[in-house]
Design a protein around this motif. Structure first.
Motif, PDB file in Angstrom:
ATOM      1  N   ALA A   1       0.833  -1.206   0.000  1.00 20.64           N
ATOM      2  CA  ALA A   1       0.000   0.000   0.000  1.00 20.64           C
ATOM      3  C   ALA A   1       0.869   1.259   0.000  1.00 20.64           C
ATOM      4  N   LYS A   2       2.027   1.213   0.681  1.00 21.41           N
ATOM      5  CA  LYS A   2       2.939   2.357   0.659  1.00 21.41           C
ATOM      6  C   LYS A   2       3.529   2.565  -0.739  1.00 21.41           C
ATOM      7  N   LEU A   3       3.750   1.462  -1.474  1.00 19.28           N
ATOM      8  CA  LEU A   3       4.227   1.601  -2.847  1.00 19.28           C
ATOM      9  C   LEU A   3       3.177   2.286  -3.721  1.00 19.28           C
ATOM     10  N   VAL A   4       1.912   1.919  -3.525  1.00 23.46           N
ATOM     11  CA  VAL A   4       0.829   2.564  -4.267  1.00 23.46           C
ATOM     12  C   VAL A   4       0.811   4.058  -3.946  1.00 23.46           C
ATOM     13  N   GLN A   5       0.966   4.380  -2.665  1.00 21.03           N
ATOM     14  CA  GLN A   5       1.025   5.779  -2.231  1.00 21.03           C
ATOM     15  C   GLN A   5       2.229   6.489  -2.844  1.00 21.03           C
ATOM     16  N   LEU A   6       3.376   5.825  -2.868  1.00 22.54           N
ATOM     17  CA  LEU A   6       4.581   6.401  -3.458  1.00 22.54           C
ATOM     18  C   LEU A   6       4.374   6.704  -4.940  1.00 22.54           C
ATOM     19  N   HIS A   7       3.763   5.770  -5.657  1.00 19.67           N
ATOM     20  CA  HIS A   7       3.531   5.965  -7.087  1.00 19.67           C
ATOM     21  C   HIS A   7       2.620   7.171  -7.336  1.00 19.67           C
ATOM     22  N   ALA A   8       1.622   7.362  -6.483  1.00 19.19           N
ATOM     23  CA  ALA A   8       0.723   8.503  -6.628  1.00 19.19           C
ATOM     24  C   ALA A   8       1.457   9.825  -6.397  1.00 19.19           C
ATOM     25  N   ARG A   9       2.412   9.825  -5.456  1.00 19.86           N
ATOM     26  CA  ARG A   9       3.144  11.050  -5.145  1.00 19.86           C
ATOM     27  C   ARG A   9       4.292  11.318  -6.118  1.00 19.86           C
ATOM     28  N   ASP A  10       4.858  10.261  -6.690  1.00 11.68           N
ATOM     29  CA  ASP A  10       6.031  10.397  -7.562  1.00 11.68           C
ATOM     30  C   ASP A  10       5.848   9.502  -8.787  1.00 11.68           C
ATOM     31  N   PRO A  11       4.932   9.862  -9.688  1.00  9.81           N
ATOM     32  CA  PRO A  11       4.594   8.978 -10.814  1.00  9.81           C
ATOM     33  C   PRO A  11       5.723   8.782 -11.816  1.00  9.81           C
ATOM     34  N   GLU A  12       6.742   9.638 -11.810  1.00  6.58           N
ATOM     35  CA  GLU A  12       7.870   9.483 -12.744  1.00  6.58           C
ATOM     36  C   GLU A  12       8.849   8.418 -12.266  1.00  6.58           C
ATOM     37  N   LEU A  13       8.753   8.028 -11.023  1.00  4.79           N
ATOM     38  CA  LEU A  13       9.633   6.996 -10.468  1.00  4.79           C
ATOM     39  C   LEU A  13       9.144   5.627 -10.939  1.00  4.79           C
ATOM     40  N   LEU A  14      10.022   4.852 -11.546  1.00  2.00           N
ATOM     41  CA  LEU A  14       9.672   3.511 -11.998  1.00  2.00           C
ATOM     42  C   LEU A  14       9.759   2.531 -10.833  1.00  2.00           C
ATOM     43  N   ILE A  15       8.696   1.797 -10.596  1.00  2.00           N
ATOM     44  CA  ILE A  15       8.712   0.764  -9.562  1.00  2.00           C
ATOM     45  C   ILE A  15       9.069  -0.557 -10.224  1.00  2.00           C
ATOM     46  N   LEU A  16      10.153  -1.174  -9.759  1.00  2.00           N
ATOM     47  CA  LEU A  16      10.715  -2.357 -10.394  1.00  2.00           C
ATOM     48  C   LEU A  16      10.615  -3.561  -9.467  1.00  2.00           C
ATOM     49  N   PRO A  17       9.621  -4.440  -9.676  1.00  2.00           N
ATOM     50  CA  PRO A  17       9.568  -5.685  -8.895  1.00  2.00           C
ATOM     51  C   PRO A  17      10.725  -6.596  -9.292  1.00  2.00           C
ATOM     52  N   ALA A  18      11.281  -7.308  -8.335  1.00  2.00           N
ATOM     53  CA  ALA A  18      12.496  -8.085  -8.570  1.00  2.00           C
ATOM     54  C   ALA A  18      12.318  -9.190  -9.596  1.00  2.00           C
ATOM     55  N   HIS A  19      11.073  -9.653  -9.816  1.00  2.00           N
ATOM     56  CA  HIS A  19      10.870 -10.805 -10.701  1.00  2.00           C
ATOM     57  C   HIS A  19      10.005 -10.498 -11.922  1.00  2.00           C
ATOM     58  N   ASP A  20       9.792  -9.232 -12.251  1.00  2.00           N
ATOM     59  CA  ASP A  20       8.970  -8.870 -13.401  1.00  2.00           C
ATOM     60  C   ASP A  20       9.879  -8.657 -14.607  1.00  2.00           C
ATOM     61  N   ARG A  21      10.092  -9.723 -15.383  1.00  2.00           N
ATOM     62  CA  ARG A  21      11.049  -9.654 -16.484  1.00  2.00           C
ATOM     63  C   ARG A  21      10.650  -8.606 -17.519  1.00  2.00           C
ATOM     64  N   ARG A  22       9.352  -8.467 -17.784  1.00  2.00           N
ATOM     65  CA  ARG A  22       8.926  -7.465 -18.759  1.00  2.00           C
ATOM     66  C   ARG A  22       9.345  -6.059 -18.329  1.00  2.00           C
ATOM     67  N   ALA A  23       9.262  -5.785 -17.032  1.00  2.00           N
ATOM     68  CA  ALA A  23       9.675  -4.472 -16.530  1.00  2.00           C
ATOM     69  C   ALA A  23      11.181  -4.275 -16.717  1.00  2.00           C
ATOM     70  N   PHE A  24      11.965  -5.336 -16.527  1.00  2.00           N
ATOM     71  CA  PHE A  24      13.409  -5.235 -16.739  1.00  2.00           C
ATOM     72  C   PHE A  24      13.726  -4.990 -18.215  1.00  2.00           C
ATOM     73  N   VAL A  25      13.033  -5.705 -19.113  1.00  2.00           N
ATOM     74  CA  VAL A  25      13.274  -5.515 -20.544  1.00  2.00           C
ATOM     75  C   VAL A  25      12.903  -4.095 -20.961  1.00  2.00           C
ATOM     76  N   GLU A  26      11.807  -3.583 -20.421  1.00  2.00           N
ATOM     77  CA  GLU A  26      11.399  -2.208 -20.738  1.00  2.00           C
ATOM     78  C   GLU A  26      12.454  -1.208 -20.294  1.00  2.00           C
ATOM     79  N   LEU A  27      13.088  -1.467 -19.148  1.00  2.00           N
ATOM     80  CA  LEU A  27      14.072  -0.537 -18.605  1.00  2.00           C
ATOM     81  C   LEU A  27      15.434  -0.705 -19.262  1.00  2.00           C
TER      82      LEU A  27
END
Length: 321
Positions: free
Chosen positions: A274-300
């Motif tokens: 829930a704090k991550l959701v709050q963080l994303h709302a406050r800082d939407p330009e910050l990319l949240i990177l889950p450790a096991h989301d390969r698609r997110a790694f490929v995008e980055l």
């Protein structure tokens, strides 16, 4: 497996998280040191999307990476997580029957892709300054033994977990990996200074480029790491708080099944999501990177073609490593 996924979906059909409590937001200062960051994809798998996030997932499949990140700073190279061990299937034989089953449904399903030591050599990394672990599960601490003379930074609570595992193994960490950590663990010295929507932090290089915050719950000492590659390229590596980035947009946690199999403290982990959701709302330009989301790694980072691991940012200008 399909029955397990169906059970998970049943329990998470209405999985929206309660909002995080009100919290002041301390805008992170602009980074002053350009970084280069490289992705080492040590292993992974493809599994149904419902295995990764609660409720009805957008992604039909969850493309898994078990990754190490190499953060190249003028003062030295830092390795964030070390991925899955090539010997993981042999190492899991020390576990009891129930923990072997959990391993077979989680980290043990990884198919090896890269040898951490060889990938570091390809990047020109001879001796990292330190290893930094988001937590000590097998698909994050698997490469620790391959770098035996490098200090390992982790939260004091995670150090205590390993010390307890060495004395009375419960299988939270693989015994071989716990032994590889013995005598090398350096507690992260958090200071009570706000950073984003967190109350304490540790600025590794003292310049705002890499900042660690406590996110305890998934394990007793899980942490997240803000990596400020440049003023326009920033991400936070959140370990296993979530498995798919869509969890943030959909305001859900992991699937019921993954929470049951992997989270040490379920309610505390959900509060951290829930704090991550709050963080994303406050800082939407910050990319949240889950450790096991390969698609997110490929995008980055771009696709991994099997050659030199892909990198972003500027090569470091000086320093050891």
């Amino acid at each position: 497996m399909k029955k397990l996924i169906g059970l998970s979906l049943l329990f998470t059909a209405c999985a929206s998280l309660p909002p995080a409590g009100p919290h002041a937001f301390a805008p992170p200062p602009p980074p002053s040191t350009p970084l280069q960051v490289c992705w080492i994809d040590t292993g992974g798998l493809t599994t149904p999307g419902g295995y990764g996030a609660g409720g009805s997932t957008v992604a039909a499949t969850w493309e898994v990476t078990s990754a190490a990140l190499v953060i190249r700073h003028p003062e030295g190279d830092l390795v964030l997580d070390t991925g899955i061990s090539l010997q993981a299937q042999e190492e899991q034989r020390e576990l009891g029957a129930w923990k072997r089953f959990i391993f077979s449904q989680t980290a043990g399903r990884n198919v090896p892709r890269r040898n951490l030591k060889d990938a570091l050599t390809a990047l020109g990394v001879t001796r990292p300054k330190a290893l930094l672990l988001s937590h000590v599960h097998a698909d994050h601490a698997g490469g620790v033994a391959s770098l035996p003379d490098v200090p390992v930074w982790l939260a004091a609570e995670e150090k205590q977990l390993i010390e307890a595992e060495l004395a009375h193994p419960r299988g939270v960490a693989l015994p071989a990996q716990a032994r590889a950590l013995e005598g090398r663990m350096v507690p992260i010295p958090f200071v009570a200074e706000p950073y984003a929507n967190y109350e304490s932090r540790f600025d590794i290089f003292g310049d705002g480029s890499v900042v660690v915050v406590p996110t305890f719950g998934h394990t007793p000492g899980s942490v997240a790491t803000f990596v400020n590659v440049s003023p326009s390229l920033r991400f936070v590596h959140v370990g296993d708080l979530i498995n798919l980035r869509e969890s943030i947009e959909r305001n859900v946690g992991k699937s019921w099944l993954m929470r049951q199999l992997t989270d040490e403290d379920l309610s505390r982990t959900q509060a951290e999501v829930a704090k991550l959701v709050q963080l994303h709302a406050r800082d939407p330009e910050l990319l949240i990177l889950p450790a096991h989301d390969r698609r997110a790694f490929v995008e980055l980072f771009g696709a991994d073609d099997g050659g030199v691991p892909p990198c972003i940012g500027e090569p470091k200008r000086s320093g050891p490593g």
